[in-house]
Design an enzyme around this catalytic site. Sequence first.
Site, PDB file in Angstrom:
ATOM      1  N   GLY A 125      25.499  -7.095  -3.133  1.00 53.37           N
ATOM      2  CA  GLY A 125      26.825  -7.598  -3.516  1.00 53.37           C
ATOM      3  C   GLY A 125      27.357  -6.807  -4.695  1.00 53.37           C
ATOM      4  N   VAL A 166      30.701  -9.688 -10.083  1.00 52.65           N
ATOM      5  CA  VAL A 166      29.485  -9.992 -10.842  1.00 52.65           C
ATOM      6  C   VAL A 166      28.448  -8.880 -10.677  1.00 52.65           C
ATOM      7  CG1 VAL A 166      27.518 -11.582 -10.976  1.00 52.65           C
ATOM      8  CG2 VAL A 166      29.823 -12.468 -10.842  1.00 52.65           C
ATOM      9  N   VAL A 186      26.096 -12.188  -3.699  1.00 53.23           N
ATOM     10  CA  VAL A 186      27.127 -12.216  -2.653  1.00 53.23           C
ATOM     11  C   VAL A 186      28.041 -13.414  -2.904  1.00 53.23           C
ATOM     12  CG1 VAL A 186      25.626 -11.119  -0.959  1.00 53.23           C
ATOM     13  CG2 VAL A 186      25.706 -13.611  -1.084  1.00 53.23           C
ATOM     14  N   THR A 246      34.086 -21.613  -0.643  1.00 54.23           N
ATOM     15  CA  THR A 246      34.138 -22.971  -0.102  1.00 54.23           C
ATOM     16  C   THR A 246      34.204 -22.891   1.420  1.00 54.23           C
ATOM     17  OG1 THR A 246      35.358 -23.614  -2.080  1.00 54.23           O
ATOM     18  CG2 THR A 246      35.457 -25.133  -0.218  1.00 54.23           C
ATOM     19  N   THR A 303      26.512 -18.170  -7.679  1.00 53.42           N
ATOM     20  CA  THR A 303      26.508 -19.605  -7.991  1.00 53.42           C
ATOM     21  C   THR A 303      26.250 -20.365  -6.698  1.00 53.42           C
ATOM     22  OG1 THR A 303      28.111 -19.192  -9.731  1.00 53.42           O
ATOM     23  CG2 THR A 303      27.891 -21.478  -8.975  1.00 53.42           C
ATOM     24  N   LYS A 355      24.596 -24.149 -14.098  1.00 55.99           N
ATOM     25  CA  LYS A 355      25.753 -23.275 -13.835  1.00 55.99           C
ATOM     26  C   LYS A 355      26.947 -24.110 -13.353  1.00 55.99           C
ATOM     27  CE  LYS A 355      28.465 -19.971 -12.962  1.00 55.99           C
ATOM     28  NZ  LYS A 355      29.138 -19.198 -13.991  1.00 55.99           N
ATOM     29  N   ASN A 412      30.559 -24.759 -15.597  1.00 54.04           N
ATOM     30  CA  ASN A 412      31.924 -24.514 -15.112  1.00 54.04           C
ATOM     31  C   ASN A 412      32.729 -25.812 -15.045  1.00 54.04           C
ATOM     32  OD1 ASN A 412      31.785 -21.793 -15.009  1.00 54.04           O
ATOM     33  ND2 ASN A 412      31.739 -21.604 -12.782  1.00 54.04           N
ATOM     34  N   ALA A 413      32.059 -26.896 -14.661  1.00 55.55           N
ATOM     35  CA  ALA A 413      32.768 -28.181 -14.587  1.00 55.55           C
ATOM     36  C   ALA A 413      33.221 -28.619 -15.987  1.00 55.55           C
ATOM     37  CB  ALA A 413      31.860 -29.243 -13.962  1.00 55.55           C
ATOM     38  N   CYS A 442      36.172 -19.341  -9.332  1.00 62.48           N
ATOM     39  CA  CYS A 442      35.009 -20.232  -9.432  1.00 62.48           C
ATOM     40  C   CYS A 442      35.253 -21.677  -9.833  1.00 62.48           C
ATOM     41  CB  CYS A 442      33.988 -19.603 -10.365  1.00 62.48           C
ATOM     42  SG  CYS A 442      33.318 -18.097  -9.642  1.00 62.48           S
TER      43      CYS A 442
HETATM   44  N1  LIG Z   1      33.735 -13.613 -10.432  1.00 66.82           N
HETATM   45  C1  LIG Z   1      33.146 -14.106 -11.505  1.00 66.82           C
HETATM   46  O1  LIG Z   1      33.637 -13.951 -12.613  1.00 66.82           O
HETATM   47  C2  LIG Z   1      31.860 -14.859 -11.395  1.00 66.82           C
HETATM   48  C3  LIG Z   1      31.290 -15.147 -10.169  1.00 66.82           C
HETATM   49  N2  LIG Z   1      30.104 -15.821 -10.083  1.00 66.82           N
HETATM   50  C4  LIG Z   1      29.452 -16.058  -8.797  1.00 66.82           C
HETATM   51  O2  LIG Z   1      28.888 -14.827  -8.331  1.00 66.82           O
HETATM   52  C5  LIG Z   1      28.960 -14.733  -6.908  1.00 66.82           C
HETATM   53  C6  LIG Z   1      29.664 -13.447  -6.520  1.00 66.82           C
HETATM   54  O3  LIG Z   1      30.989 -13.506  -7.023  1.00 66.82           O
HETATM   55  P1  LIG Z   1      31.916 -12.214  -7.073  1.00 66.82           P
HETATM   56  O4  LIG Z   1      31.144 -11.056  -7.576  1.00 66.82           O
HETATM   57  O5  LIG Z   1      33.147 -12.630  -7.784  1.00 66.82           O
HETATM   58  O6  LIG Z   1      32.205 -12.017  -5.512  1.00 66.82           O
HETATM   59  P2  LIG Z   1      32.821 -10.740  -4.785  1.00 66.82           P
HETATM   60  O7  LIG Z   1      33.496 -11.228  -3.554  1.00 66.82           O
HETATM   61  O8  LIG Z   1      33.601  -9.913  -5.750  1.00 66.82           O
HETATM   62  O9  LIG Z   1      31.527  -9.872  -4.372  1.00 66.82           O
HETATM   63  C7  LIG Z   1      30.613 -10.268  -3.416  1.00 66.82           C
HETATM   64  C8  LIG Z   1      30.244  -9.047  -2.562  1.00 66.82           C
HETATM   65  O10 LIG Z   1      29.147  -9.396  -1.726  1.00 66.82           O
HETATM   66  C9  LIG Z   1      29.270  -8.614  -0.532  1.00 66.82           C
HETATM   67  N3  LIG Z   1      28.444  -9.187   0.532  1.00 66.82           N
HETATM   68  C10 LIG Z   1      28.608 -10.360   1.199  1.00 66.82           C
HETATM   69  N4  LIG Z   1      27.602 -10.534   2.075  1.00 66.82           N
HETATM   70  C11 LIG Z   1      26.792  -9.447   1.966  1.00 66.82           C
HETATM   71  C12 LIG Z   1      25.578  -9.046   2.606  1.00 66.82           C
HETATM   72  N5  LIG Z   1      24.986  -9.834   3.512  1.00 66.82           N
HETATM   73  N6  LIG Z   1      25.027  -7.855   2.258  1.00 66.82           N
HETATM   74  C13 LIG Z   1      25.604  -7.063   1.324  1.00 66.82           C
HETATM   75  N7  LIG Z   1      26.743  -7.400   0.681  1.00 66.82           N
HETATM   76  C14 LIG Z   1      27.325  -8.572   0.991  1.00 66.82           C
HETATM   77  C15 LIG Z   1      30.743  -8.652  -0.225  1.00 66.82           C
HETATM   78  O11 LIG Z   1      31.116  -7.580   0.622  1.00 66.82           O
HETATM   79  C16 LIG Z   1      31.351  -8.548  -1.635  1.00 66.82           C
HETATM   80  O12 LIG Z   1      31.670  -7.205  -1.968  1.00 66.82           O
HETATM   81  C17 LIG Z   1      29.658 -16.010  -6.450  1.00 66.82           C
HETATM   82  O13 LIG Z   1      28.676 -16.952  -6.091  1.00 66.82           O
HETATM   83  C18 LIG Z   1      30.387 -16.494  -7.682  1.00 66.82           C
HETATM   84  O14 LIG Z   1      30.518 -17.897  -7.694  1.00 66.82           O
HETATM   85  C19 LIG Z   1      29.431 -16.198 -11.216  1.00 66.82           C
HETATM   86  C20 LIG Z   1      29.936 -15.919 -12.457  1.00 66.82           C
HETATM   87  C21 LIG Z   1      31.196 -15.228 -12.648  1.00 66.82           C
HETATM   88  O1  LIG Z   2      31.578 -18.786 -12.825  1.00 66.19           O
HETATM   89  C1  LIG Z   2      32.517 -18.067 -13.070  1.00 66.19           C
HETATM   90  O2  LIG Z   2      33.156 -17.433 -12.237  1.00 66.19           O
HETATM   91  C2  LIG Z   2      33.040 -17.919 -14.464  1.00 66.19           C
HETATM   92  O3  LIG Z   2      34.181 -18.814 -14.563  1.00 66.19           O
HETATM   93  C3  LIG Z   2      34.869 -18.760 -15.799  1.00 66.19           C
HETATM   94  O4  LIG Z   2      35.346 -17.432 -16.048  1.00 66.19           O
HETATM   95  P1  LIG Z   2      36.709 -16.880 -15.413  1.00 66.19           P
HETATM   96  O5  LIG Z   2      37.135 -17.767 -14.293  1.00 66.19           O
HETATM   97  O6  LIG Z   2      36.494 -15.451 -15.129  1.00 66.19           O
HETATM   98  O7  LIG Z   2      37.779 -16.950 -16.595  1.00 66.19           O
HETATM   99  P2  LIG Z   2      38.130 -18.060 -17.696  1.00 66.19           P
HETATM  100  O8  LIG Z   2      38.386 -17.369 -18.958  1.00 66.19           O
HETATM  101  O9  LIG Z   2      37.147 -19.154 -17.725  1.00 66.19           O
HETATM  102  O10 LIG Z   2      39.524 -18.630 -17.185  1.00 66.19           O
HETATM  103  C4  LIG Z   2      39.619 -19.432 -16.025  1.00 66.19           C
HETATM  104  C5  LIG Z   2      41.034 -19.976 -15.888  1.00 66.19           C
HETATM  105  O11 LIG Z   2      41.284 -20.975 -16.877  1.00 66.19           O
HETATM  106  C6  LIG Z   2      42.481 -20.676 -17.573  1.00 66.19           C
HETATM  107  N1  LIG Z   2      42.353 -21.190 -18.964  1.00 66.19           N
HETATM  108  C7  LIG Z   2      41.292 -20.830 -19.726  1.00 66.19           C
HETATM  109  C8  LIG Z   2      41.147 -21.333 -21.011  1.00 66.19           C
HETATM  110  C9  LIG Z   2      42.112 -22.225 -21.516  1.00 66.19           C
HETATM  111  O12 LIG Z   2      42.033 -22.721 -22.659  1.00 66.19           O
HETATM  112  N2  LIG Z   2      43.167 -22.570 -20.721  1.00 66.19           N
HETATM  113  C10 LIG Z   2      43.313 -22.076 -19.445  1.00 66.19           C
HETATM  114  O13 LIG Z   2      44.276 -22.424 -18.744  1.00 66.19           O
HETATM  115  C11 LIG Z   2      42.600 -19.155 -17.493  1.00 66.19           C
HETATM  116  O14 LIG Z   2      43.916 -18.738 -17.713  1.00 66.19           O
HETATM  117  C12 LIG Z   2      42.119 -18.914 -16.079  1.00 66.19           C
HETATM  118  O15 LIG Z   2      43.165 -19.144 -15.157  1.00 66.19           O
HETATM  119  C13 LIG Z   2      33.898 -19.102 -16.929  1.00 66.19           C
HETATM  120  O16 LIG Z   2      34.583 -18.967 -18.179  1.00 66.19           O
HETATM  121  C14 LIG Z   2      32.673 -18.204 -16.900  1.00 66.19           C
HETATM  122  O17 LIG Z   2      31.754 -18.619 -17.889  1.00 66.19           O
HETATM  123  C15 LIG Z   2      32.019 -18.285 -15.517  1.00 66.19           C
HETATM  124  O18 LIG Z   2      30.919 -17.406 -15.435  1.00 66.19           O
END
Ligand SMILES: NC(=O)C1=CN([C@@H]2O[C@H](COP(=O)(O)OP(=O)(O)OC[C@H]3O[C@@H](n4cnc5c(N)ncnc54)[C@H](O)[C@@H]3O)[C@@H](O)[C@H]2O)C=CC1
Ligand SMILES: O=C(O)[C@H]1O[C@H](OP(=O)(O)OP(=O)(O)OC[C@H]2O[C@@H](n3ccc(=O)[nH]c3=O)[C@H](O)[C@@H]2O)[C@H](O)[C@@H](O)[C@@H]1O
Length: 482
Positions: free
Chosen positions: A8, A12, A86, A90, A128, A216, A220-221, A272
């Site tokens: 993935g 992340v 990956v 939902t 997650t 985790k 987020n909640a 998320c």
């Molecule tokens: N985006 C964020 O800021 C954060 C995301 N997370 C969690 O991390 C996970 C990944 O999130 P993102 O990186 O945002 O997703 P993303 O959609 O940007 O990346 C996931 C990648 O996995 C690839 N993939 C899917 N199935 C695959 C497989 N079988 N083999 C190889 N590649 C495969 C997809 O093609 C995609 O490029 C989610 O569970 C999310 O909840 C956790 C913290 C922060």
């Molecule tokens: O699991 C995840 O994906 C991540 O989700 C959030 O990170 P992210 O969604 O990237 O960005 P945030 O800074 O949390 O903002 C989320 C949303 O809340 C809004 N927000 C944030 C803070 C605030 O005070 N008010 C508000 O409306 C932001 O504008 C944005 O739309 C968490 O902050 C991360 O710790 C977590 O890893």
Amino acid sequence: MVKICCIGAGYVGGPTMAVIALKCPSVQVAVVDIAQKRIEAWNSDKLPIYEPGLDDVVKQCRGKNLFFSTEVEKHVAEADIVFVSVNTPTKTTGLGAGKAADLTYWESAARMIADVSKSSKIVVEKSTVPVKTAEAIEKILTHNSKGIKFQILSNPEFLAEGTAIQDLFNPDRVLIGGRETPEGQDAIKALKDVYAQWVPEDRILTTNLWSAELSKLAANAFLAQRISSVNAMSALCEATGANVIEVSYAVGKDTRIGPKFLNASVGFGGSCFQKDILNLVYICECNGLPEVAEYWKQVIKINDYQKNRFVNRVVASMFNTVAKKKIAILGFAFKKDTGDTRETPAIDVCKGLLGDKAELSIYDPQVTEDQIHKDLALSKFDWDHPLHLQPMSASSSTEKQVTVVGDAYEAAKGAHGLCIMTEWDEFKTLDYKKIFDNMQKPAFIFDGRNVVNADELREIGFIVFSIGKPLDAWLKDMPAVA
Ligand SMILES: NC(=O)C1=CN([C@@H]2O[C@H](COP(=O)(O)OP(=O)(O)OC[C@H]3O[C@@H](n4cnc5c(N)ncnc54)[C@H](O)[C@@H]3O)[C@@H](O)[C@H]2O)C=CC1
Ligand SMILES: O=C(O)[C@H]1O[C@H](OP(=O)(O)OP(=O)(O)OC[C@H]2O[C@@H](n3ccc(=O)[nH]c3=O)[C@H](O)[C@@H]2O)[C@H](O)[C@@H](O)[C@@H]1O
């Protein structure tokens, strides 16, 4: 040499692995993905995601101890530690649709690991996932493992987009959950040794698997709940003449509450918060805890209420109709410093305005025209499925009502109203006098992020709505806005 493979290469996987490669020169890191275009972009000068500081980190390590590849099976087979990062969107159909996490991508990754492995491995949940997922993954791995030993760890990621590199360099904590057996503890130690190369020991927390998985979702909640709490207050502020900025400052000064995450807004977005809370709600329901489920559901309901309230405020202010009126939308990403639009409140607000037949002119410094059109055409919950894996969406019947332009001035030219949807810094310093002169009158600004100075804009002549702040006389006697 320790070999790490991350399945993935998304928001992340990419940044996380780049930082591990930078901080651990003796570790070899391969990031693999089935999306060929994404991997090509990781190997080019234009990375597939925009994240301040990321280019620099990638440039320093790529080709040395950091590799991006579509040869998923080869790199998994060679690795000692396999991160699975990956997507876990939902579910859109079937049991738990609209709430439960869709583990299709996770399960297929786990089955592939079981199929191609020839040596023992540590498998790390980076995505997650619902609490207890590790148990299911363990079953898949051990039933197919031909005697090979797998240890599963949960190592959820807490980075936020826009500040990912900073968050990874200097995390509040790194959480590692594992089995309480000697083998489980050894695996925890192996992963801890990687992070300990730059993260102070007291910030590396170790727990059992279920605590790590649940922490985790809980984190987020809690974060989203703070935003919904302040947004709920913002509605009351508008009704009473209190100012939400003053209220959150006063509340946040209590050291038990703290000042962060109390900015009122048009609503939270991002891939998320909503997905993880829905997942939490589903898990509570499945565990016979309807009251707990109901409690967390309210966080989403208030977020939806806030977005609806915003749309209604726009329409009500403009004589209860925006039909055929040009409305400028400044910002489309879910927050500043990212090009990510997943679950951005701008989508709901735009759809609401389009439903009232508005003509939208949209500008965002990082989001492409193509992405905006796709987002406005997609149905809810399809957004987090990789495009190459999702069914083709029907083309948007609203496409004619939407133009995407290259700057804020063009967006606002001839517009009746202007909505600020993302807190990009550049929106704070626009020449609003010039914008006013080129707009229809009365000219409205609806600030969904509280970034502009409302008093200054009122002096220019605008009618201004700012979330949770005392209302202009114009807006006070409008019909109900919820
Ligand atoms: N985006 C964020 O800021 C954060 C995301 N997370 C969690 O991390 C996970 C990944 O999130 P993102 O990186 O945002 O997703 P993303 O959609 O940007 O990346 C996931 C990648 O996995 C690839 N993939 C899917 N199935 C695959 C497989 N079988 N083999 C190889 N590649 C495969 C997809 O093609 C995609 O490029 C989610 O569970 C999310 O909840 C956790 C913290 C922060
Ligand atoms: O699991 C995840 O994906 C991540 O989700 C959030 O990170 P992210 O969604 O990237 O960005 P945030 O800074 O949390 O903002 C989320 C949303 O809340 C809004 N927000 C944030 C803070 C605030 O005070 N008010 C508000 O409306 C932001 O504008 C944005 O739309 C968490 O902050 C991360 O710790 C977590 O890893």
